[in-house]
Design an enzyme around this catalytic site. Structure first.
Site, PDB file in Angstrom:
ATOM      1  N   ARG A  56       0.817  -1.222   0.000  1.00 59.63           N
ATOM      2  CA  ARG A  56       0.000   0.000   0.000  1.00 59.63           C
ATOM      3  C   ARG A  56       0.842   1.260   0.000  1.00 59.63           C
ATOM      4  NH1 ARG A  56      -2.975  -3.692   3.161  1.00 59.63           N
ATOM      5  NH2 ARG A  56      -1.793  -3.000   4.953  1.00 59.63           N
ATOM      6  N   GLU A 115       6.130  -9.611  15.525  1.00 58.56           N
ATOM      7  CA  GLU A 115       5.615 -10.313  16.694  1.00 58.56           C
ATOM      8  C   GLU A 115       5.431 -11.797  16.422  1.00 58.56           C
ATOM      9  OE1 GLU A 115       1.048  -8.935  16.242  1.00 58.56           O
ATOM     10  OE2 GLU A 115       2.661  -7.504  15.913  1.00 58.56           O
TER      11      GLU A 115
END
Length: 177
Positions: free
Chosen positions: A65, A102
């Site tokens: 994006r 993460e």
């Protein structure tokens, strides 16, 4: 250092998608912002005004994006556009930077010949979350010979603390949540 900007029409053009991509996450969808000519042009103009025409040589867009936003920003700066992609997507000699997520590790790549020494580079992406991608982009641009002039994001998820990882750079985030 954060550059401040009046959000106006932009906040109205972001929709929340609950439980995407997994339960408990509220995804901030910029698709309506991109589809609205006024909101999209306002976002591009806000980034350009924040850094001033004539001061940027190259604009780096982070896959995917970030490409959408970075290309018109580069056009307005009369600057080159440089794609920063996930590993294995660029066809020429590359430099890479890995960073922790993460849930694992990611690697970004850039063409090794993307910058002339000392070129002023603006890094653009849609979202600043934990700051891992943004920091890796800064490090990679510097290693490739560019001078990071700043970063720009449509959205900052400030509760995730990403600004701390890029605190040594000027940056603008048009919307903060």
């Amino acid at each position: 250092m954060r550059i401040e900007f009046d959000t106006g029409i932009l906040a109205e053009s972001v929709r929340d998608i609950p439980d995407f991509p997994k339960p408990g996450v509220v995804f901030k969808d910029i698709t309506p912002l991109l589809a609205d000519p006024s909101a999209f042009s306002s976002a591009v103009d806000a980034i350009v005004v924040s850094y001033g025409r004539g001061h940027i040589d190259k604009v780096v867009g982070i896959e995917a994006r970030g490409f959408i936003i970075a290309a018109p920003v580069a056009y307005h700066f009369n600057a080159g556009f440089v794609p920063l992609r996930k590993a294995g997507k660029l066809p020429y000699e590359t430099m890479s930077e890995s960073y922790d997520l993460e849930y694992g590790e990611e690697t970004l790549e850039i063409h090794a010949d993307s910058f002339n020494p000392g070129e002023k580079v603006l890094i653009v992406d849609d979202v600043l979350a934990t700051g891992g991608t943004a920091r890796a982009a800064c490090d990679l641009v510097a290693r490739a010979g560019g001078d990071v002039a700043g970063l720009a994001f449509i959205i900052e998820l400030s509760f995730l603390g990403g600004a701390e990882r890029i605190k040594d750079f000027d940056f603008v985030s048009l919307l903060q949540y």
